[in-house]
Design a protein around this motif. Structure first.
Motif, PDB file in Angstrom:
ATOM      1  N   PRO A 199       0.883  -0.839  -0.468  1.00  0.00           N
ATOM      2  CA  PRO A 199       0.354   0.013   0.092  1.00  0.00           C
ATOM      3  C   PRO A 199       1.141   0.976  -0.450  1.00  0.00           C
ATOM      4  CG  PRO A 199       0.233  -0.796   1.904  1.00  0.00           C
ATOM      5  CD  PRO A 199       0.666  -1.998   0.949  1.00  0.00           C
ATOM      6  N   ILE A 200       0.296   2.500  -0.287  1.00  0.00           N
ATOM      7  CA  ILE A 200       0.895   3.303  -1.075  1.00  0.00           C
ATOM      8  C   ILE A 200      -0.104   4.423   0.293  1.00  0.00           C
ATOM      9  CG2 ILE A 200       1.759   5.667  -1.716  1.00  0.00           C
ATOM     10  CD1 ILE A 200       1.461   3.781  -3.899  1.00  0.00           C
ATOM     11  N   LEU A 201       0.924   5.110   1.219  1.00  0.00           N
ATOM     12  CA  LEU A 201      -0.093   5.795   2.520  1.00  0.00           C
ATOM     13  C   LEU A 201      -0.045   8.299   1.105  1.00  0.00           C
ATOM     14  CD1 LEU A 201      -1.707   6.485   4.779  1.00  0.00           C
ATOM     15  CD2 LEU A 201       0.661   7.119   5.908  1.00  0.00           C
ATOM     16  N   ASP A 202      -1.612   8.267   1.841  1.00  0.00           N
ATOM     17  CA  ASP A 202      -1.083  10.362   1.609  1.00  0.00           C
ATOM     18  C   ASP A 202      -1.017  10.345   2.787  1.00  0.00           C
ATOM     19  OD1 ASP A 202      -2.819  11.848   1.562  1.00  0.00           O
ATOM     20  OD2 ASP A 202      -2.946  12.262  -0.648  1.00  0.00           O
ATOM     21  N   GLY A 207     -10.664  -4.013  -9.181  1.00  0.00           N
ATOM     22  CA  GLY A 207     -12.217  -4.310  -8.216  1.00  0.00           C
ATOM     23  C   GLY A 207     -11.561  -3.946  -7.190  1.00  0.00           C
ATOM     24  N   TRP A 208     -10.716  -2.071  -6.703  1.00  0.00           N
ATOM     25  CA  TRP A 208     -10.651  -1.729  -5.368  1.00  0.00           C
ATOM     26  C   TRP A 208     -11.525  -0.313  -6.234  1.00  0.00           C
ATOM     27  CZ3 TRP A 208      -4.682  -1.896  -6.218  1.00  0.00           C
ATOM     28  CH2 TRP A 208      -4.202  -3.211  -5.761  1.00  0.00           C
ATOM     29  N   PRO A 209     -11.685   0.551  -4.391  1.00  0.00           N
ATOM     30  CA  PRO A 209     -12.282   1.727  -4.731  1.00  0.00           C
ATOM     31  C   PRO A 209     -11.735   2.969  -5.891  1.00  0.00           C
ATOM     32  CG  PRO A 209     -11.493   1.269  -2.627  1.00  0.00           C
ATOM     33  CD  PRO A 209     -10.821  -0.484  -3.215  1.00  0.00           C
ATOM     34  N   ARG A 210     -12.392   3.541  -6.106  1.00  0.00           N
ATOM     35  CA  ARG A 210     -12.536   3.887  -7.890  1.00  0.00           C
ATOM     36  C   ARG A 210     -11.448   4.811  -7.167  1.00  0.00           C
ATOM     37  NH1 ARG A 210     -18.509   5.361  -9.878  1.00  0.00           N
ATOM     38  NH2 ARG A 210     -19.263   3.521  -9.788  1.00  0.00           N
ATOM     39  N   LEU A 258      -8.587  -2.850   1.928  1.00  0.00           N
ATOM     40  CA  LEU A 258      -8.460  -1.162   1.869  1.00  0.00           C
ATOM     41  C   LEU A 258     -10.251  -0.799   1.823  1.00  0.00           C
ATOM     42  CD1 LEU A 258      -7.661  -1.415  -2.069  1.00  0.00           C
ATOM     43  CD2 LEU A 258      -7.142   0.370  -0.533  1.00  0.00           C
ATOM     44  N   ARG A 259     -10.947  -2.037   1.754  1.00  0.00           N
ATOM     45  CA  ARG A 259     -12.488  -2.138   2.353  1.00  0.00           C
ATOM     46  C   ARG A 259     -13.164  -1.541   4.745  1.00  0.00           C
ATOM     47  NH1 ARG A 259     -12.847  -6.802  -0.248  1.00  0.00           N
ATOM     48  NH2 ARG A 259     -12.586  -8.761   1.262  1.00  0.00           N
ATOM     49  N   SER A 260     -11.842  -1.919   4.383  1.00  0.00           N
ATOM     50  CA  SER A 260     -11.608  -1.659   5.758  1.00  0.00           C
ATOM     51  C   SER A 260     -11.660  -0.065   6.361  1.00  0.00           C
ATOM     52  CB  SER A 260     -10.915  -2.964   7.008  1.00  0.00           C
ATOM     53  OG  SER A 260      -9.232  -2.499   6.517  1.00  0.00           O
TER      54      SER A 260
END
Length: 712
Positions: free
Chosen positions: A479-482, A537-540, A702-704
């Motif tokens: 994962p990459i964090l903002d 399938g991930w969030p847009r 990502l869903r959590s």
């Protein structure tokens, strides 16, 4: 034909006495004389006929009758000369009428002088007639058939004519000597070839005279006349042909061939200057590289074999060289520039050598090899290796362009690392292979364990080639964090190889091999399709980052592969991020720039990975705008150091100024994340944010996060 006989006496004059009287004796002598005369006339090789003052035949021999095909019954003593002519006309032997023939003969009959003339018969034969007048009137004629003689003479004339024509039209010069060694024939071409006058080489000139004259005229360079004459005479005595090249003062080369013949010898001179030059060029081309004019692999091997075959072989060092980054330069500036660069490298390598016995060769492409002679241990070889690395690594400037390449070297020492050429070359190659696996601009000496490493690498490449079809590859996602919002805004796809025999193989262990074998193109296409399908399938608002090698972009079909992966998965182009390295940015060829611009025009984001590790990264940002730069993990690891922290803050400020997102890789502590947040860094990636995980685990994360954000 029987001759007319002279009667010696009558019966009335005979005596009955027992003794022989004077008359009887005279008669006997006359008879004997007539017989001798008859025998002589009949045995002549020529025809003979005698006529009296009234032109009547007195005698003739059989050869005369046979020569003119006359009838013996007609040819009786007393027959008139004119009647003989008429007879010859009647039987068809004469080619004219009797009157015409007589008119031709009459001047000779009337003349008081001996004369000779020819007559051609109807059947083509040629008869020579010798007319001799008699003191008592009349004449005697001798007839000789010279037909074959004339034919032979004509044939000889024709042969001489052909010989002269051949001599005059030969491309070679020619001299002919008789059994006494004196010149008897000389053609014009000889004079033309040597640019001399006939007076310089008169007939009767000997071989020695000719050689000395050529030296006097300055045509030949210095030669040993005595030795040359002796060698020629020995060859001629042995009946052997002798050939030799003569090098003239004006630069021409003649091939001189001496051939024995019956009663002397013949010498030919051929100007072979161009042929010899062509042969020398062909020989040179067969042993030298056409681009750099260095010895090629064949010549190098010949020189190495020669050095190893000497009775006392001096210690040698064999270098195997390979240029670093040459392909990028070749692709960037084009093949003409690449060829120019190779010639420059060849010149620099030659200048690095110190001994005339040292050899530098080009094996092809950007591969070179060196034989260093009289090596006093590894220190000498190491000194040369360092000099080569330094000299080759200096910039190359051509037409306002600056090119950079390095060189890697493998070194094998004789006799310690091998006793023969094959072993030495193989071990030098293995040392080179080891050096290139450890970095660039490096040299390595051969070590006994290297062959095991090479075998292992070959086995790895073989397993790697079979792994794709066996579906042994998989993807993990980190994962990459903002940093500002704390949201996960993307993930980087990381390739993994799960081998049944090797277990889990990390990218650090197989990506380099995949790039060298070209398999990276197929692997990259597979990873691209797999990553896009997972991200769909991930969030847009979550992007997918995929690493791309230089080989993929240069393959020619990369843009189509990206478009196909997006279309197949349904992932919007704006959610795909392609991470490229400095190697790709170094290539400013039209193909690469066109491909990157085409993809960016579709909405695909371009990220520059490992920023700060290259020597000219800032220049790349100026030439090609990217959407993101990723600070290499080595800088984040040393973020607690003052100078490193200053560099990171500068890069972050540069990104902010250019409107480029900055992502820090390798973030492992809260302290590092806090420092990056204060410096204004946009994104972070590392074990602190999340370890690489399977697609399913990434989806749950990502869903959590999405639920937490919605509930908050």
């Amino acid at each position: 034909m029987p001759l007319a006989h002279v009667k010696a006496g009558s019966a009335a004059g005979k005596r009955k006495a027992t003794g022989i009287g004077p008359a009887r004796r005279i008669a006997e002598e006359l008879r004997a004389q007539n017989e001798r005369f008859s025998a002589a006339v009949e045995n002549m090789s020529h025809g003979l006929c005698m006529f009296d003052a009234e032109e009547r035949m007195i005698i003739c021999n059989r050869n005369y009758i046979d020569l003119f095909r006359l009838d013996a019954k007609v040819m009786k003593p007393g027959i008139r000369f004119f009647d003989i002519l008429q007879h010859s006309v009647d039987i068809g032997i004469a080619s004219q009428s009797a009157a015409e023939l007589y008119a031709v003969r009459k001047p000779y009959i009337d003349g008081a002088k001996p004369s000779t003339y020819e007559e051609t018969l109807a059947d083509g034969r040629i008869i020579v007639i010798s007319h001799r007048p008699l003191a008592s009137g009349g004449w005697v004629s001798i007839y000789e058939d010279v037909t074959e003689q004339r034919r032979a003479e004509e044939e000889l004339k024709e042969q001489h004519r052909r010989f002269d024509a051949a001599l005059g039209n030969m491309s070679q010069g020619l001299l002919m000597y008789d059994a006494d060694g004196k010149m008897i024939v000389r053609n014009q071409r000889f004079l033309e070839l040597y640019k001399v006058a006939a007076a310089d080489f008169p007939f009767g000139t000997t071989h020695r005279d000719a050689l000395e004259r050529l030296l006097e005229l300055g045509i030949y360079t210095k030669i040993d006349v005595d030795s040359e004459v002796a060698k020629t005479e020995a060859a001629l005595r042995a009946g052997k042909m002798q050939s030799a090249y003569r090098y003239l003062a004006d630069g021409r080369t003649f091939l001189v061939v001496r051939q024995p013949m019956s009663g002397g010898w013949v010498v030919t001179f051929d100007d072979v200057t161009e042929r010899r030059r062509t042969e020398e060029r062909m020989t040179h081309l067969a042993h030298h590289d056409t681009l750099t004019n260095l010895p090629n692999r064949s010549m190098f091997r010949e020189r190495l074999d020669q050095a190893l075959s000497e009775p006392k072989v001096a210690p040698l060092a064999i270098f195997s060289l390979d240029l670093d980054r040459f392909k990028a330069v070749n692709d960037t500036f084009g093949h003409p520039a690449g060829d120019w660069l190779l010639k420059c490298v060849a010149e620099r390598l030659q200048r690095c050598l110190r001994s005339e016995k040292d050899v530098v060769a080009r094996f092809g492409g950007d591969e070179f090899a060196i034989i260093q002679s009289n090596v006093r241990g590894a220190a000498d070889a190491e000194k040369l290796a360092k000099r080569i690395v330094e000299v080759i690594g200096k910039p190359y400037r051509d037409k306002g362009r600056e090119m950079h390449v390095g060189v890697s070297l493998g070194i094998a020492l004789y006799p310690g690392d091998g006793q023969d050429a094959d072993t030495l070359l193989t071990n030098a190659d293995m040392a080179l292979y080891r050096g290139k696996s450890e970095g660039r601009n490096i040299y390595r000496f051969f070590e006994p364990g290297m062959d095991a490493m090479v075998r292992e690498r070959l086995a790895l490449e073989a397993d790697l080639e079979a792994a794709l079809s066996k579906r042994e590859f998989e993807l993990d996602f980190q994962p990459i964090l903002d940093i500002a919002s704390g949201d996960i805004v993307g993930a980087e796809a990381l390739m993994r190889w799960r081998s049944p025999s090797r277990g889990l193989v990390s990218p650090q262990d197989f990506i380099a091999a995949a790039e060298e074998t070209g398999l990276i193109v197929q692997l990259g296409d597979w990873a691209l399709r797999k990553a896009c399908s997972a991200a769909a399938g991930w969030p847009r608002d979550v992007r997918m980052a995929v690493n791309v090698s230089a080989a993929q972009i240069k393959s020619g079909g990369f843009a189509r592969s990206v478009i196909s992966a997006l279309a197949f998965s349904g992932l919007p182009a704006s959610r795909l991020e392609l991470e490229i390295t400095e190697t790709v940015m170094m290539d400013e060829s039209d193909k690469v720039l066109k491909t990157l611009r085409q993809l960016r025009g579709l909405g695909v984001r371009i990220a520059l990975d490992d920023f700060g590790t290259g020597y000219s990264s800032l220049g790349y940002l100026r030439r090609f705008p990217v959407d993101k730069i990723k600070i290499d993990r080595s800088f984040i690891h040393d973020l607690d150091k003052r100078d490193t922290a200053a560099i990171v803050r500068t890069v972050i400020g540069l990104g902010t100024e250019l409107g480029i997102t900055v992502t820090a890789e390798g973030v492992e502590t809260e302290a590092q994340l806090d420092m990056l947040r204060k410096a204004g860094c946009g994104e972070a990636q590392g074990f602190l944010i999340g370890v690489p995980a399977k697609a399913s685990e990434m989806s749950r994360l990502l869903r959590s996060r999405e639920k937490l954000r919605q509930s908050g």
